[in-house]
Design a protein around this motif. Structure first.
Motif, PDB file in Angstrom:
ATOM      1  N   GLU A  28       0.814  -1.212   0.000  1.00  0.00           N
ATOM      2  CA  GLU A  28       0.000   0.000   0.000  1.00  0.00           C
ATOM      3  C   GLU A  28       0.850   1.265   0.000  1.00  0.00           C
ATOM      4  N   HIS A  29       1.971   1.229   0.760  1.00  0.00           N
ATOM      5  CA  HIS A  29       2.701   2.483   0.988  1.00  0.00           C
ATOM      6  C   HIS A  29       3.986   2.596   0.199  1.00  0.00           C
ATOM      7  N   GLY A  30       4.480   1.489  -0.373  1.00  0.00           N
ATOM      8  CA  GLY A  30       5.797   1.532  -1.014  1.00  0.00           C
ATOM      9  C   GLY A  30       6.887   1.396   0.038  1.00  0.00           C
ATOM     10  N   ALA A  31       8.129   1.696  -0.382  1.00  0.00           N
ATOM     11  CA  ALA A  31       9.297   1.453   0.468  1.00  0.00           C
ATOM     12  C   ALA A  31       9.197   2.165   1.820  1.00  0.00           C
ATOM     13  N   LEU A  32       9.588   1.441   2.869  1.00  0.00           N
ATOM     14  CA  LEU A  32       9.575   1.998   4.232  1.00  0.00           C
ATOM     15  C   LEU A  32      10.796   1.474   4.975  1.00  0.00           C
ATOM     16  N   SER A  33      11.245   2.226   5.976  1.00  0.00           N
ATOM     17  CA  SER A  33      12.299   1.708   6.851  1.00  0.00           C
ATOM     18  C   SER A  33      11.671   0.747   7.856  1.00  0.00           C
ATOM     19  N   ARG A  34      12.526  -0.030   8.517  1.00  0.00           N
ATOM     20  CA  ARG A  34      12.003  -0.940   9.543  1.00  0.00           C
ATOM     21  C   ARG A  34      11.277  -0.162  10.639  1.00  0.00           C
ATOM     22  N   ALA A  35      11.803   1.010  10.976  1.00  0.00           N
ATOM     23  CA  ALA A  35      11.168   1.821  12.031  1.00  0.00           C
ATOM     24  C   ALA A  35       9.783   2.296  11.564  1.00  0.00           C
ATOM     25  N   GLN A  36       9.710   2.715  10.302  1.00  0.00           N
ATOM     26  CA  GLN A  36       8.406   3.155   9.779  1.00  0.00           C
ATOM     27  C   GLN A  36       7.419   1.994   9.701  1.00  0.00           C
ATOM     28  N   LEU A  37       7.938   0.815   9.329  1.00  0.00           N
ATOM     29  CA  LEU A  37       7.072  -0.371   9.293  1.00  0.00           C
ATOM     30  C   LEU A  37       6.536  -0.678  10.685  1.00  0.00           C
ATOM     31  N   ALA A  38       7.387  -0.495  11.704  1.00  0.00           N
ATOM     32  CA  ALA A  38       6.950  -0.761  13.080  1.00  0.00           C
ATOM     33  C   ALA A  38       5.821   0.193  13.461  1.00  0.00           C
ATOM     34  N   VAL A  39       5.990   1.486  13.100  1.00  0.00           N
ATOM     35  CA  VAL A  39       4.956   2.469  13.447  1.00  0.00           C
ATOM     36  C   VAL A  39       3.645   2.134  12.735  1.00  0.00           C
ATOM     37  N   ARG A  40       3.739   1.845  11.422  1.00  0.00           N
ATOM     38  CA  ARG A  40       2.518   1.617  10.649  1.00  0.00           C
ATOM     39  C   ARG A  40       1.822   0.312  11.008  1.00  0.00           C
ATOM     40  N   SER A  41       2.603  -0.691  11.416  1.00  0.00           N
ATOM     41  CA  SER A  41       2.014  -1.999  11.670  1.00  0.00           C
ATOM     42  C   SER A  41       1.607  -2.170  13.122  1.00  0.00           C
TER      43      SER A  41
ATOM     44  N   GLY B 296      15.924  11.978   4.816  1.00  0.00           N
ATOM     45  CA  GLY B 296      15.392  12.993   5.722  1.00  0.00           C
ATOM     46  C   GLY B 296      13.976  12.723   6.180  1.00  0.00           C
ATOM     47  N   GLY B 297      13.140  13.742   6.125  1.00  0.00           N
ATOM     48  CA  GLY B 297      11.796  13.623   6.664  1.00  0.00           C
ATOM     49  C   GLY B 297      11.886  13.559   8.175  1.00  0.00           C
ATOM     50  N   GLN B 298      10.851  12.997   8.804  1.00  0.00           N
ATOM     51  CA  GLN B 298      10.890  12.870  10.255  1.00  0.00           C
ATOM     52  C   GLN B 298      11.792  11.707  10.645  1.00  0.00           C
ATOM     53  N   GLY B 299      12.406  11.781  11.788  1.00  0.00           N
ATOM     54  CA  GLY B 299      13.212  10.695  12.323  1.00  0.00           C
ATOM     55  C   GLY B 299      14.545  10.574  11.615  1.00  0.00           C
ATOM     56  N   ARG B 300      15.351   9.606  12.060  1.00  0.00           N
ATOM     57  CA  ARG B 300      16.671   9.416  11.473  1.00  0.00           C
ATOM     58  C   ARG B 300      16.557   8.726  10.129  1.00  0.00           C
ATOM     59  N   PRO B 301      17.541   8.948   9.248  1.00  0.00           N
ATOM     60  CA  PRO B 301      17.523   8.206   7.995  1.00  0.00           C
ATOM     61  C   PRO B 301      17.701   6.723   8.278  1.00  0.00           C
ATOM     62  N   GLY B 302      17.094   5.860   7.476  1.00  0.00           N
ATOM     63  CA  GLY B 302      17.212   4.424   7.721  1.00  0.00           C
ATOM     64  C   GLY B 302      17.211   3.659   6.410  1.00  0.00           C
ATOM     65  N   GLN B 303      17.693   2.436   6.475  1.00  0.00           N
ATOM     66  CA  GLN B 303      17.691   1.550   5.318  1.00  0.00           C
ATOM     67  C   GLN B 303      16.241   1.236   4.942  1.00  0.00           C
ATOM     68  N   LEU B 304      15.881   1.480   3.704  1.00  0.00           N
ATOM     69  CA  LEU B 304      14.508   1.200   3.278  1.00  0.00           C
ATOM     70  C   LEU B 304      14.360  -0.251   2.808  1.00  0.00           C
ATOM     71  N   VAL B 305      13.177  -0.777   3.042  1.00  0.00           N
ATOM     72  CA  VAL B 305      12.817  -2.112   2.564  1.00  0.00           C
ATOM     73  C   VAL B 305      11.659  -1.946   1.594  1.00  0.00           C
ATOM     74  N   ASP B 306      11.632  -2.730   0.528  1.00  0.00           N
ATOM     75  CA  ASP B 306      10.472  -2.676  -0.361  1.00  0.00           C
ATOM     76  C   ASP B 306      10.199  -4.076  -0.909  1.00  0.00           C
ATOM     77  N   LEU B 307       8.986  -4.266  -1.391  1.00  0.00           N
ATOM     78  CA  LEU B 307       8.671  -5.513  -2.070  1.00  0.00           C
ATOM     79  C   LEU B 307       9.513  -5.616  -3.333  1.00  0.00           C
ATOM     80  N   ARG B 308       9.923  -6.836  -3.667  1.00  0.00           N
ATOM     81  CA  ARG B 308      10.525  -7.056  -4.982  1.00  0.00           C
ATOM     82  C   ARG B 308       9.361  -7.277  -5.932  1.00  0.00           C
ATOM     83  N   PRO B 309       9.055  -6.285  -6.754  1.00  0.00           N
ATOM     84  CA  PRO B 309       7.802  -6.358  -7.534  1.00  0.00           C
ATOM     85  C   PRO B 309       7.732  -7.579  -8.429  1.00  0.00           C
ATOM     86  N   ASP B 310       8.895  -8.063  -8.886  1.00  0.00           N
ATOM     87  CA  ASP B 310       8.883  -9.202  -9.810  1.00  0.00           C
ATOM     88  C   ASP B 310       9.142 -10.531  -9.095  1.00  0.00           C
TER      89      ASP B 310
END
Lengths: 410, 410
Positions: free
Chosen positions: B26-39, B67-81
């Protein structure tokens, strides 16, 4: 796609508490070891959950298991009188109340004949408040009150949006009842009569797909699909009485023409059965009594009565065939006045269903009379109130004893 | 009351893996921290779950968040293929195939005009097998194949029980396709075309209650209530084309009289629009082409065409009003041939719905043309195949590398 909700530990624990309560409700007393087997949970988890339920007064010790497989163990069972649910019913010609506890014992049941459309909403709510007070006198463990109303209900707001049969528009039933009884708004739910009737019938049957029809002067429908009530996008599902079966037909209480309830409602039956001066058509007589008179005439092979029932059954069957084609229910339950006449209605309905449903053998749909009759809505209301506990036992507070901490053990 | 299923740790983990996949979708790439907040899950849990998804090849690193809010972090995303789903469609005048991956990219799409009822089931399955082989040539990551068929389907057995339009009875589509392609039976699902169309439309809209109608020579219905497909007790829900709108009317392909599809099916439109020698009624022409001709005549204000569309729209609207009274959907989606003509059909339908639905403002129900048209069933099939992964990512095996243990990390 689907709901995205995190399964957190607190939610998991609530779900497992609910699982144990439902397991005990279905099977009766079990040992902790038996509960572990039946629930799929570990024995340690079951022990901790049972302790939690004990602190809420929902379960108690129930003796020692006698032999059978495995070692004897201390049995746990629901305390049947630990909580109770209240159902109230506002209908065209009566109001009703029904109180039952977790063990299924009926604690209060009453039906009062009255002219609700004639009284207007304010006086009707006064009378409903008195009935609620009477039903709940002395009760300390009622988890909630559910009010049944025929028509469109905004359940979130507790408001009857539109009930042609009661002649109500935008009546705040929850607020009105709270003001008259002192009950908290969080403990009052208002719902459609056919929805509650469907839930009551579901509790009685081993099916997941059910259509409930309730017949009175109007016709209501409650749909259960995959074990869940179909409410629609804003809660207005089930208004099958207003399917336009004959758009050029007679006028309906809703102002439209040829609605299904003009063909199969109580008015259509009484009109086909008897002349205006017949006691069957006397609104001052209780409906139960008038239905007994119709039954007696049909049993004596009175031609006019039999023809009227055949006509109603056939018109009912055509509409039921639409519902069966669309929803493929395991069972169609005939409630309200239909429930008083299954010997004469079920066969013409089945004939129409078999004739008009595409699926072989009507997709397995059975057509049966309700065993609850006119009490389905109040019974369903009381069960809906109790259901809060079955879905989340933590709505029942921990019993406070001196010197002990407030929290339940983890 | 309700299903009693234990929420065990393995089920909890599967559910949380699925939650992360859906959140990323639904949201596209997110960091682990962002995934924790959203989930709503803890960061430690998210890290462990992401590692699991990585071992299955479902997610990959996607750079550093800027950038944005919080510290920069490694993003995770679905492998679309990483995985793809296959949808196949067997219809009266065509077969279709559609392949899409998790990222929504279309990998294959084809439609073959053919006379399926005339071929008989065996030859039709031969041709379907060839189409499936073509669609899947070179694909290594297809999670499943879903076959769409108009009519009654026993999804558990993969059998078409009865399709009046295909003239099929008890055809074992799953077995037949498995034998012809070598695909495992656990990867083949057979379902009703309107059910799959409804799922395709649902994926496109932010609603939980939807009715999908697909118009061809027959009419199919797919009902979504509370976000879930209504299948009925043995999977035969949605046969709205056979509602007996006029029990003394013309004969239907099912052998009964006056079914709704005799009034609003493609045959009724073509008959009302044009004489027998008109190219619009030439079955050798592709349906899309014939619909373009109908559109062109309507746009030129051809009286006969406009009258025909008004007649179809009005008859369609009466039946839709039944569905809206019963189900209170947020939206009614017009698919199949209806989707080619919304400018002329939607208004008469809306007029009937407003006239015949009890709820004020038709209970909020919108009537819209499908954007998918005749491709809804194959699209829905491909999405249904992919949905297995969205509901349980552990159906995708852990990628085996040398020297490493077989199990995914705990």
């Amino acid at each position: 796609m689907g709901q995205s909700r995190p399964a957190d530990q607190a939610g998991l624990r609530r779900g497992n508490l609910a699982l144990l309560v439902r397991t005990l409700r279905e099977h009766g007393a079990l040992s902790r070891a038996q509960l572990a087997v039946r629930s799929g949970l570990s024995k340690a988890t079951v022990s901790s959950l049972v302790t939690d339920l004990e602190t809420r007064g929902l379960v108690h010790d129930a003796g020692i298991s006698a032999g059978g497989q495995g070692r004897p163990g201390q049995l746990v069972d629901l305390r049947p009188d630990s909580v109770c649910g209240v159902g109230l019913d506002v209908h065209v010609g009566h109001m009703g109340a029904f109180v039952t506890d977790l063990g299924g014992q009926v604690l209060f049941q009453r039906r009062v004949v009255c002219d609700v459309p004639g009284m207007g909403p304010e006086r009707a709510l006064d009378q409903l408040g008195e009935l609620a007070a009477e039903a709940m006198a002395g009760l300390k463990n009622a988890v909630g009150v559910t009010v049944s109303v025929p028509g469109l209900v905004d359940t979130a707001a507790g408001v009857v949006t539109f009930s042609p049969r009661l002649r109500w528009r935008d009546v705040s039933v929850a607020d009105g009842l709270a003001a008259r009884t002192g009950l908290g708004l969080d403990r009052i739910v208002v719902d459609n009569d056919a929805n509650l009737g469907a839930l009551a019938e579901l509790a009685d049957m081993d099916v997941a797909d059910l259509v409930y029809l309730t017949g009175d002067f109007g016709i209501g429908g409650g749909v259960i699909a995959g074990g869940r009530l179909v409410r629609g996008s804003i809660g207005f599902a089930g208004e099958i009485g207003h399917m336009a079966m004959d758009p050029l037909g007679p006028y309906c209480s809703c102002g439209r023409r040829g609605c299904w309830e003009t063909q199969v409602g109580l008015g259509a039956l009484l009109h086909a059965c008897a002349d205006p001066d017949d006691p069957i058509r006397d609104p001052a007589l209780d409906l139960d009594q008038r239905m007994r008179m119709v039954r007696a005439r049909a049993a004596q092979q009175d031609r006019r009565t039999l023809d009227a029932l055949h006509q109603i059954g056939t018109a009912l069957g055509l509409g039921v065939s639409f519902l069966v084609n669309l929803l493929n229910p395991a069972v169609v339950v005939l409630g309200g006045y239909f429930a008083a006449l299954p010997e004469w209605l079920v066969e013409p309905i089945r004939n129409q269903v078999v004739a008009h449903v595409l699926a072989p053998g009507a997709g397995g749909a059975r057509v049966v009379g309700s065993r609850l009759g006119f009490t389905a809505a109040t019974t369903g209301g009381a069960l809906a109130s109790l259901r809060r506990v079955l879905e989340d036992p933590t709505v029942v507070p921990v019993i406070q004893t001196e010197e002990e901490p407030e929290e339940a053990p983890a």
